[in-house]
Design a protein around this motif. Structure first.
Motif, PDB file in Angstrom:
ATOM      1  N   PRO A 132      46.544 -54.814  69.486  1.00  0.00           N
ATOM      2  CA  PRO A 132      47.173 -54.649  68.174  1.00  0.00           C
ATOM      3  C   PRO A 132      46.950 -55.838  67.254  1.00  0.00           C
ATOM      4  O   PRO A 132      46.773 -55.669  66.041  1.00  0.00           O
ATOM      5  CB  PRO A 132      48.657 -54.475  68.526  1.00  0.00           C
ATOM      6  N   GLN A 133      46.925 -57.043  67.826  1.00  0.00           N
ATOM      7  CA  GLN A 133      46.698 -58.229  67.000  1.00  0.00           C
ATOM      8  C   GLN A 133      45.264 -58.265  66.466  1.00  0.00           C
ATOM      9  O   GLN A 133      45.042 -58.595  65.292  1.00  0.00           O
ATOM     10  CB  GLN A 133      46.984 -59.497  67.822  1.00  0.00           C
ATOM     11  N   ALA A 134      44.303 -57.890  67.313  1.00  0.00           N
ATOM     12  CA  ALA A 134      42.906 -57.863  66.869  1.00  0.00           C
ATOM     13  C   ALA A 134      42.695 -56.768  65.828  1.00  0.00           C
ATOM     14  O   ALA A 134      41.914 -56.940  64.883  1.00  0.00           O
ATOM     15  CB  ALA A 134      41.986 -57.647  68.066  1.00  0.00           C
ATOM     16  N   PHE A 135      43.384 -55.644  65.986  1.00  0.00           N
ATOM     17  CA  PHE A 135      43.270 -54.574  65.001  1.00  0.00           C
ATOM     18  C   PHE A 135      43.780 -55.055  63.639  1.00  0.00           C
ATOM     19  O   PHE A 135      43.147 -54.794  62.606  1.00  0.00           O
ATOM     20  CB  PHE A 135      44.053 -53.342  65.453  1.00  0.00           C
ATOM     21  N   TYR A 136      44.894 -55.763  63.644  1.00  0.00           N
ATOM     22  CA  TYR A 136      45.412 -56.293  62.377  1.00  0.00           C
ATOM     23  C   TYR A 136      44.396 -57.231  61.740  1.00  0.00           C
ATOM     24  O   TYR A 136      44.106 -57.129  60.533  1.00  0.00           O
ATOM     25  CB  TYR A 136      46.738 -57.034  62.591  1.00  0.00           C
ATOM     26  N   GLU A 137      43.856 -58.144  62.512  1.00  0.00           N
ATOM     27  CA  GLU A 137      42.922 -59.128  61.961  1.00  0.00           C
ATOM     28  C   GLU A 137      41.692 -58.455  61.357  1.00  0.00           C
ATOM     29  O   GLU A 137      41.233 -58.832  60.276  1.00  0.00           O
ATOM     30  CB  GLU A 137      42.495 -60.123  63.049  1.00  0.00           C
ATOM     31  N   LYS A 138      41.159 -57.443  62.024  1.00  0.00           N
ATOM     32  CA  LYS A 138      39.924 -56.823  61.533  1.00  0.00           C
ATOM     33  C   LYS A 138      40.180 -55.833  60.410  1.00  0.00           C
ATOM     34  O   LYS A 138      39.450 -55.813  59.412  1.00  0.00           O
ATOM     35  CB  LYS A 138      39.195 -56.116  62.677  1.00  0.00           C
ATOM     36  N   TYR A 139      41.226 -55.003  60.537  1.00  0.00           N
ATOM     37  CA  TYR A 139      41.380 -53.892  59.610  1.00  0.00           C
ATOM     38  C   TYR A 139      42.362 -54.157  58.475  1.00  0.00           C
ATOM     39  O   TYR A 139      42.255 -53.545  57.417  1.00  0.00           O
ATOM     40  CB  TYR A 139      41.785 -52.626  60.373  1.00  0.00           C
ATOM     41  N   PHE A 177      39.842 -47.072  69.276  1.00  0.00           N
ATOM     42  CA  PHE A 177      40.089 -46.500  67.950  1.00  0.00           C
ATOM     43  C   PHE A 177      38.797 -45.904  67.417  1.00  0.00           C
ATOM     44  O   PHE A 177      37.790 -46.607  67.245  1.00  0.00           O
ATOM     45  CB  PHE A 177      40.598 -47.582  66.992  1.00  0.00           C
ATOM     46  N   ALA A 178      38.822 -44.589  67.178  1.00  0.00           N
ATOM     47  CA  ALA A 178      37.657 -43.893  66.634  1.00  0.00           C
ATOM     48  C   ALA A 178      38.060 -43.162  65.361  1.00  0.00           C
ATOM     49  O   ALA A 178      39.167 -42.629  65.264  1.00  0.00           O
ATOM     50  CB  ALA A 178      37.096 -42.907  67.655  1.00  0.00           C
ATOM     51  N   GLY A 222      51.033 -57.530  65.796  1.00  0.00           N
ATOM     52  CA  GLY A 222      49.964 -56.782  65.166  1.00  0.00           C
ATOM     53  C   GLY A 222      50.399 -55.395  64.729  1.00  0.00           C
ATOM     54  O   GLY A 222      51.591 -55.108  64.585  1.00  0.00           O
ATOM     55  N   VAL A 223      49.411 -54.526  64.525  1.00  0.00           N
ATOM     56  CA  VAL A 223      49.662 -53.139  64.142  1.00  0.00           C
ATOM     57  C   VAL A 223      48.677 -52.248  64.879  1.00  0.00           C
ATOM     58  O   VAL A 223      47.645 -52.712  65.374  1.00  0.00           O
ATOM     59  CB  VAL A 223      49.508 -52.917  62.611  1.00  0.00           C
ATOM     60  N   LYS A 234      45.051 -50.539  51.378  1.00  0.00           N
ATOM     61  CA  LYS A 234      43.888 -51.427  51.539  1.00  0.00           C
ATOM     62  C   LYS A 234      42.902 -50.855  52.561  1.00  0.00           C
ATOM     63  O   LYS A 234      41.680 -50.851  52.329  1.00  0.00           O
ATOM     64  CB  LYS A 234      44.366 -52.809  51.970  1.00  0.00           C
ATOM     65  N   LEU A 235      43.404 -50.367  53.696  1.00  0.00           N
ATOM     66  CA  LEU A 235      42.518 -49.803  54.713  1.00  0.00           C
ATOM     67  C   LEU A 235      41.778 -48.579  54.201  1.00  0.00           C
ATOM     68  O   LEU A 235      40.573 -48.419  54.437  1.00  0.00           O
ATOM     69  CB  LEU A 235      43.336 -49.420  55.957  1.00  0.00           C
ATOM     70  N   ILE A 236      42.500 -47.694  53.516  1.00  0.00           N
ATOM     71  CA  ILE A 236      41.867 -46.478  53.000  1.00  0.00           C
ATOM     72  C   ILE A 236      40.738 -46.827  52.056  1.00  0.00           C
ATOM     73  O   ILE A 236      39.662 -46.217  52.085  1.00  0.00           O
ATOM     74  CB  ILE A 236      42.927 -45.589  52.319  1.00  0.00           C
ATOM     75  N   SER A 237      40.969 -47.845  51.224  1.00  0.00           N
ATOM     76  CA  SER A 237      39.936 -48.273  50.275  1.00  0.00           C
ATOM     77  C   SER A 237      38.788 -48.999  50.974  1.00  0.00           C
ATOM     78  O   SER A 237      37.617 -48.688  50.756  1.00  0.00           O
ATOM     79  CB  SER A 237      40.568 -49.174  49.213  1.00  0.00           C
TER      80      SER A 237
END
Length: 445
Positions: free
Chosen positions: A244-251, A227-228, A152-153, A81-84
């Motif tokens: 990590p939780q915010a990264f999961y929610e956004k990405y 994260f860049a 998160g991730v 999903k992220l790659i797409s």
């Protein structure tokens, strides 16, 4: 009891020596090995890598010498999903990050179970079950959901692999030594009259030691990070001070409560159309219970196909070592010919294999495609494994439809694909299975 007589053994010798086929097979197998000698050409011909639905050709991941397949499979579904969505290349989420928090939570889960069973004898089946394996690498879908929802991730570049995440045996060996020692400390404290508050305080001291041990083996997990990345159009993107939780929610952004586990266990003790859970199975105390709905295999496969037709891959659990050719990446019931070569019939059915401890879920992977015939029925399935790109076709396997029938036990499906009756059955109070029930097996290959 009836002993084996010399007369009976002499008869076996005579019958074997009179069979020219057996002597020929003896030569082949003793020089080439059992499975190589019985491998069929037909399984390879029938299971090519062409599928009418084919959702991804992303590079496969590699869990190496660890039992983290269930994490890899879940993170791979997110990765596609992220790659797409963000036009990434060769991107992976950190499996080691999820691994750290799983070890930490499993340690607390184990100690809480030890406290809860402190009134039972050491020789009781439940206490022995706990002490036999305080924790291991394996898991199930609802367990990895609990980790994602709490922790998160993060991208793999932020929390990379360590020796102990890629080859976990030594770390596990000494973590289990610590946990068994801690179990003795807690049981003896309870036996000596310690109250609940004192036991919890003691447990927290023990968990500090375990946390330190995990951090020294795997690395201290990040609480905030930058994260860049550059997308496929070479555009630069950067995020500062993410959790990590915010990264999961956004990405990632998937609502994991929208997914349910569907099993196929055709045993007499598990009627179809009912929900089930397993006693003492879990990792995160306070998270949702592991839960499944048991459905017939035809419906099970319909759901997997429907989700892929909607463009989404499917996490699934199977007994990967059954009738499989790891190097060629073929999972097929006709991979090896025991019948015509050795006059041996492997005829036990799926229910019998579960009931008699011949099979259970051992490995989680991802269904990323399926080949359908003119009637919309599956012929073969495309499987993304997590054993690196040196096996199968660059890491992708093929499962025949009959293999799926016999050796696949669990899929994860969006609720929207279930009927109202199926969803109601899933949400009903589940039947509680014993801790050692085969449906409680952890995917760990």
């Amino acid at each position: 009891m009836s002993e084996l007589s010399q007369t009976f053994t002499d008869k076996l010798f005579a019958e074997y020596e009179a069979n020219a086929k057996f002597r020929a097979l003896e030569n082949a197998i003793t020089h080439n090995g059992l499975l190589k000698s019985l491998e069929t050409r037909q399984s390879e011909v029938e299971n090519d890598h062409v599928f009418s639905i084919d959702l991804t050709k992303d590079e496969v991941a590699n869990q190496k010498a660890s039992g983290r397949c269930w994490m890899f499979a879940a993170l791979n579904t997110f990765r596609h999903k992220l790659i797409s969505d963000f036009q990434l290349e060769n991107f992976e989420l950190s499996q080691a990050h999820t691994f750290f928090w799983d070890k930490y939570e499993k340690s607390n889960w184990f100690l809480e179970q030890i406290i809860a069973t402190a009134d039972q004898e050491l020789g009781s089946r439940k206490v022995k079950f706990l002490l036999d394996t305080p924790q291991q690498d394996g898991g199930q879908w609802d367990m990895v959901v609990a980790l994602f929802e709490k922790y998160g991730v993060v991208p793999k570049t932020i929390y990379p692999e360590s020796i102990s995440s890629s080859a976990s045996r030594e770390m596990n060996q000494y973590l289990n030594k610590l946990l068994r020692q801690d179990a003795q400390i807690l049981r003896e404290s309870i036996s000596a009259g310690a109250d609940k508050q004192q036991i919890q305080a003691k447990k927290e001291v023990l968990l500090q030691e375990i946390f330190n041990y995990l951090a020294m083996n795997l690395g201290l997990p990040p609480r905030h990070f930058d994260f860049a990345y550059r997308d496929k159009e070479n555009n630069y993107h950067v995020e500062k001070q993410m959790t990590p939780q915010a990264f999961y929610e956004k990405y990632v952004g998937l609502k994991l409560s929208d997914y349910v586990s569907v099993i196929n266990a055709p045993t007499a003790d598990k009627p179809f159309g009912k929900s089930y859970t397993v006693e003492m199975l879990g990792n995160v105390v306070g998270s949702r219970d592991v839960r499944y709905i048991n459905l017939p295999m035809a419906r099970f496969k319909e759901l997997a196909i429907a989700q892929m037709q909607a463009g989404e891959t499917v996490w699934f659990g199977s007994d990967v070592g059954q009738l499989s050719d790891r190097q060629k990446g073929i999972l097929a019931t006709n991979t090896y010919d025991f019948s015509s070569a050795m006059d041996i019939e492997l005829s036990q059915d799926k229910a019998g294999r579960l009931d008699y401890s011949e099979s259970l879920m051992t490995h989680a992977m991802v269904l990323t495609g399926v080949d359908l015939d003119e009637n919309g029925k599956a012929v073969k399935w495309k499987v993304e494994n997590s054993w690196g790109d040196k096996v199968g076709q660059k890491g992708y396997f093929v499962a025949s439809d009959t293999w799926m029938d016999e050796f696949t036990y669990q899929i994860v499906i969006r609720k929207e694909f279930l009927t109202a009756d199926e969803l109601s059955a899933y949400e009903a109070t589940p039947t509680v299975l014993a801790p050692w029930d085969p449906m409680g097996a952890l995917a760990n290959k």
